[in-house]
Design a protein around this motif. Sequence first.
Motif, PDB file in Angstrom:
ATOM      1  N   ARG A 158       1.621 -10.071   4.287  1.00 15.95           N
ATOM      2  CA  ARG A 158       1.880  -8.658   3.660  1.00 15.95           C
ATOM      3  C   ARG A 158       1.550  -8.907   2.250  1.00 15.95           C
ATOM      4  NH1 ARG A 158       6.413  -5.723   1.712  1.00 15.95           N
ATOM      5  NH2 ARG A 158       7.828  -7.468   2.612  1.00 15.95           N
TER       6      ARG A 158
ATOM      7  N   ASP B 108       0.676  -0.338   7.226  1.00 12.61           N
ATOM      8  CA  ASP B 108       1.033  -1.344   8.365  1.00 12.61           C
ATOM      9  C   ASP B 108       0.682  -0.680   9.852  1.00 12.61           C
ATOM     10  OD1 ASP B 108       2.836   0.602   8.887  1.00 12.61           O
ATOM     11  OD2 ASP B 108       4.564  -0.676   8.729  1.00 12.61           O
TER      12      ASP B 108
ATOM     13  N   PHE C 150      -2.139  -6.037   4.825  1.00 11.76           N
ATOM     14  CA  PHE C 150      -1.355  -6.334   5.639  1.00 11.76           C
ATOM     15  C   PHE C 150      -1.993  -6.889   7.033  1.00 11.76           C
ATOM     16  CE2 PHE C 150       1.143  -5.103   9.666  1.00 11.76           C
ATOM     17  CZ  PHE C 150       2.366  -5.957   9.439  1.00 11.76           C
TER      18      PHE C 150
ATOM     19  N   HIS D  54       2.583  -2.152   1.697  1.00  7.25           N
ATOM     20  CA  HIS D  54       1.702  -2.837   2.496  1.00  7.25           C
ATOM     21  C   HIS D  54       0.067  -2.427   2.269  1.00  7.25           C
ATOM     22  CE1 HIS D  54       5.264  -2.532   5.136  1.00  7.25           C
ATOM     23  NE2 HIS D  54       4.675  -3.559   5.802  1.00  7.25           N
TER      24      HIS D  54
END
Length: 179
Positions: free
Chosen positions: A15, A39, A26, A23
């Motif tokens: 990340r 995410d 990610f 994020h």
Amino acid sequence: TATIFNENSADIDFRVESDGATHMLFVDGGNNGVFVNTDNSSGNLDGASFGVAGGVTFLQTGNTDNLTLLTTDADDNIGPNLRLYRNSSSPANADNLGTIDFEGRNNNSQDVVYAQIVSQINDVADGAEDGILSLKAMIAGTSREGMRFSDGGVVFNELSQDIDFRVESNGNTHMLFVD
């Protein structure tokens, strides 16, 4: 000669944060996904292995392609596929499904949509679904629908505007003409 993260293929995520997003980049090691600005814990990207939350701009300063969809599949099925998908929890008649805008600048440095392809729901009833596809163009400073595909067939000038219809033949520019 390379920097490798997670060379042993463990279920480890990667990340990168930005100033305002936790994020921004990610990598989901367990689900083999790469995401930008999300995410995907909400599942909004519907099983995607790559996803971007928010708008995306592809900038090309030359005359080459900005976006290419490429498949090397050799069977007789279709592909590559471009999907415009509106996943609404409350679909309704007349909902817009997607628009492709052809936009440029006029001589006053104003952005103008010169043409559009518009898709719309005409009937959401299960088993009786109908859609509309419209082709629009800018005519004398006003966006006008010239052709519509719908349950009524293919209609030219559905909205009763001052738009002529002309069909050419091999030697006649006005073989069929509707004023």
